[in-house]
Design a protein around this motif. Structure first.
Motif, PDB file in Angstrom:
ATOM      1  N   UNK A 191      83.668  47.166  14.416  1.00 56.15           N
ATOM      2  CA  UNK A 191      83.701  48.283  13.489  1.00 56.15           C
ATOM      3  C   UNK A 191      82.975  49.506  13.994  1.00 56.15           C
ATOM      4  N   UNK A 192      82.316  49.395  15.166  1.00 55.95           N
ATOM      5  CA  UNK A 192      81.587  50.532  15.725  1.00 55.95           C
ATOM      6  C   UNK A 192      82.037  50.813  17.152  1.00 55.95           C
ATOM      7  N   UNK A 193      83.310  50.539  17.444  1.00 54.05           N
ATOM      8  CA  UNK A 193      83.815  50.737  18.786  1.00 54.05           C
ATOM      9  C   UNK A 193      83.966  52.230  19.104  1.00 54.05           C
ATOM     10  N   UNK A 194      83.932  52.538  20.406  1.00 51.53           N
ATOM     11  CA  UNK A 194      84.082  53.919  20.863  1.00 51.53           C
ATOM     12  C   UNK A 194      85.484  54.108  21.437  1.00 51.53           C
ATOM     13  N   UNK A 195      86.348  54.900  20.783  1.00 54.52           N
ATOM     14  CA  UNK A 195      87.697  55.130  21.322  1.00 54.52           C
ATOM     15  C   UNK A 195      87.647  56.060  22.534  1.00 54.52           C
ATOM     16  N   UNK A 196      88.660  55.964  23.382  1.00 56.39           N
ATOM     17  CA  UNK A 196      88.716  56.859  24.538  1.00 56.39           C
ATOM     18  C   UNK A 196      88.842  58.302  24.084  1.00 56.39           C
ATOM     19  N   UNK A 197      89.601  58.537  23.031  1.00 58.20           N
ATOM     20  CA  UNK A 197      89.688  59.848  22.391  1.00 58.20           C
ATOM     21  C   UNK A 197      89.633  59.632  20.884  1.00 58.20           C
ATOM     22  N   UNK A 198      88.844  60.448  20.197  1.00 59.56           N
ATOM     23  CA  UNK A 198      88.727  60.302  18.742  1.00 59.56           C
ATOM     24  C   UNK A 198      90.066  60.611  18.087  1.00 59.56           C
ATOM     25  N   UNK A 199      90.424  59.802  17.091  1.00 59.72           N
ATOM     26  CA  UNK A 199      91.701  59.990  16.414  1.00 59.72           C
ATOM     27  C   UNK A 199      91.555  60.592  15.029  1.00 59.72           C
ATOM     28  N   UNK A 200      91.114  59.780  14.067  1.00 58.54           N
ATOM     29  CA  UNK A 200      91.005  60.237  12.682  1.00 58.54           C
ATOM     30  C   UNK A 200      89.662  60.883  12.378  1.00 58.54           C
ATOM     31  N   UNK A 201      88.645  60.586  13.184  1.00 56.37           N
ATOM     32  CA  UNK A 201      87.292  60.999  12.817  1.00 56.37           C
ATOM     33  C   UNK A 201      86.424  61.152  14.054  1.00 56.37           C
ATOM     34  N   UNK A 228      86.105  51.060  23.584  1.00 52.55           N
ATOM     35  CA  UNK A 228      84.990  50.376  24.223  1.00 52.55           C
ATOM     36  C   UNK A 228      84.090  49.796  23.148  1.00 52.55           C
ATOM     37  N   UNK A 229      83.564  48.586  23.403  1.00 48.63           N
ATOM     38  CA  UNK A 229      82.581  48.024  22.484  1.00 48.63           C
ATOM     39  C   UNK A 229      81.329  48.889  22.491  1.00 48.63           C
ATOM     40  N   UNK A 230      80.564  48.824  21.412  1.00 47.81           N
ATOM     41  CA  UNK A 230      79.318  49.560  21.337  1.00 47.81           C
ATOM     42  C   UNK A 230      78.431  49.189  22.517  1.00 47.81           C
ATOM     43  N   UNK A 231      77.782  50.187  23.086  1.00 47.39           N
ATOM     44  CA  UNK A 231      76.890  49.991  24.236  1.00 47.39           C
ATOM     45  C   UNK A 231      77.630  49.385  25.418  1.00 47.39           C
ATOM     46  N   UNK A 232      78.880  49.774  25.604  1.00 50.38           N
ATOM     47  CA  UNK A 232      79.608  49.358  26.786  1.00 50.38           C
ATOM     48  C   UNK A 232      79.845  47.869  26.885  1.00 50.38           C
ATOM     49  N   UNK A 233      79.804  47.164  25.754  1.00 50.94           N
ATOM     50  CA  UNK A 233      80.065  45.732  25.788  1.00 50.94           C
ATOM     51  C   UNK A 233      78.806  44.887  25.857  1.00 50.94           C
TER      52      UNK A 233
END
Length: 269
Positions: free
Chosen positions: A87-97, A76-81
């Protein structure tokens, strides 16, 4: 008669006052599964590994999903689009960090809420803690740890310099400077965020029920992120027990449950 200057009679109150309102949690579908999330207890950390083997052995647990099971992970884009920041997107589940306490790193699907909670407790996440800052001024220091490396800074946007140029202050008779600490606030509705997604038994069309104030945006974002045609997903916002704007944005959990219902072919909540 127009709305302006006239009393508008409310039509939604009788059902709410008589206990006949229908909220998302009141809806139950045959074969419904329950989802619980493993959430980060670290404010800033690398994820070195996630062990789901013990969770999968818990009676009632159907599946456990991590970012590795969703590749490529929708974001998801920051602040829901509303304010996209590359570079600040929110993944559905965190992967590396993980970037904050409470960020979801895994989803446990089970036949009951209790089994899902037991499954969450059995997931082992190996974190490598990273420096974290909780003070905004410290976060802007040159040597401050950067939360989103791809963005390269902890500053999202600065509108103050454009709104109030230096020459404006130079011409002022008096300039007052002060630091003001504003308390943190958050919307706290009686009904928390609630989501249910079910596939139609014959057509496969997905229906998403959510306590969301902006179902149109939720529909368009979910379809765009998951590659669905608009006709493949229907979004319904039943009665919403408070929102105050916090439920007007799509959340990762809502999008993720659409994906899980599609993968499993069963309703999930």
């Amino acid at each position: 008669m127009g709305f302006l200057g006239n009393a508008v009679k409310r039509v939604e109150d009788p059902a709410l006052l008589r206990g006949k309102a229908s909220f998302t949690d009141n809806i139950h579908l045959p074969g419904q599964l329950y989802v619980a999330f493993v959430r980060s207890y670290e404010a800033h950390a690398r994820i070195r590994g996630i062990d789901t083997s013990e969770a999968l052995a818990v009676p009632g647990v159907v599946a456990v999903f991590t970012a590795a099971d969703l590749e490529p992970v929708p974001v998801l884009d920051t602040c829901g689009g509303y304010m996209p920041v590359p570079g600040m997107e929110q993944p559905l589940l965190a992967g590396d960090k993980v970037h904050f306490v409470g960020e979801a790193v895994a989803a446990v699907v089970a036949s009951s809420r209790y089994a899902a909670a037991d499954g969450v407790a059995a997931v082992e996440v190996d974190y490598e803690p990273l420096p974290a800052v909780i003070d905004p001024e410290q976060a802007l220091a040159p040597d401050a740890p950067v939360v989103f490396e791809d963005w390269g800074s902890n500053l999202i946007v600065d509108t103050a310099e454009e709104a109030m140029p230096d020459d404006l202050f130079a011409e002022a008779d008096v300039v007052i400077e002060m630091d003001i600490a504003n308390q943190r606030v958050a919307s706290a509705s009686l009904e928390p965020r609630s989501v249910l997604v079910g596939p139609h038994p014959e057509t496969g069309e997905l229906t998403l029920w959510s306590s969301n104030q902006h179902p149109q945006k939720l529909h368009s974002d979910a379809c765009a992120l998951l590659g669905l045609d608009s006709s493949e997903l229907r979004v319904i916002a039943p009665d919403v027990g408070g929102g105050f704007g916090a439920k007007s944005l799509p959340y990762p959990e809502e999008i993720l449950l659409v994906l899980l219902a599609r993968r499993l072919g069963q309703p999930v909540t």
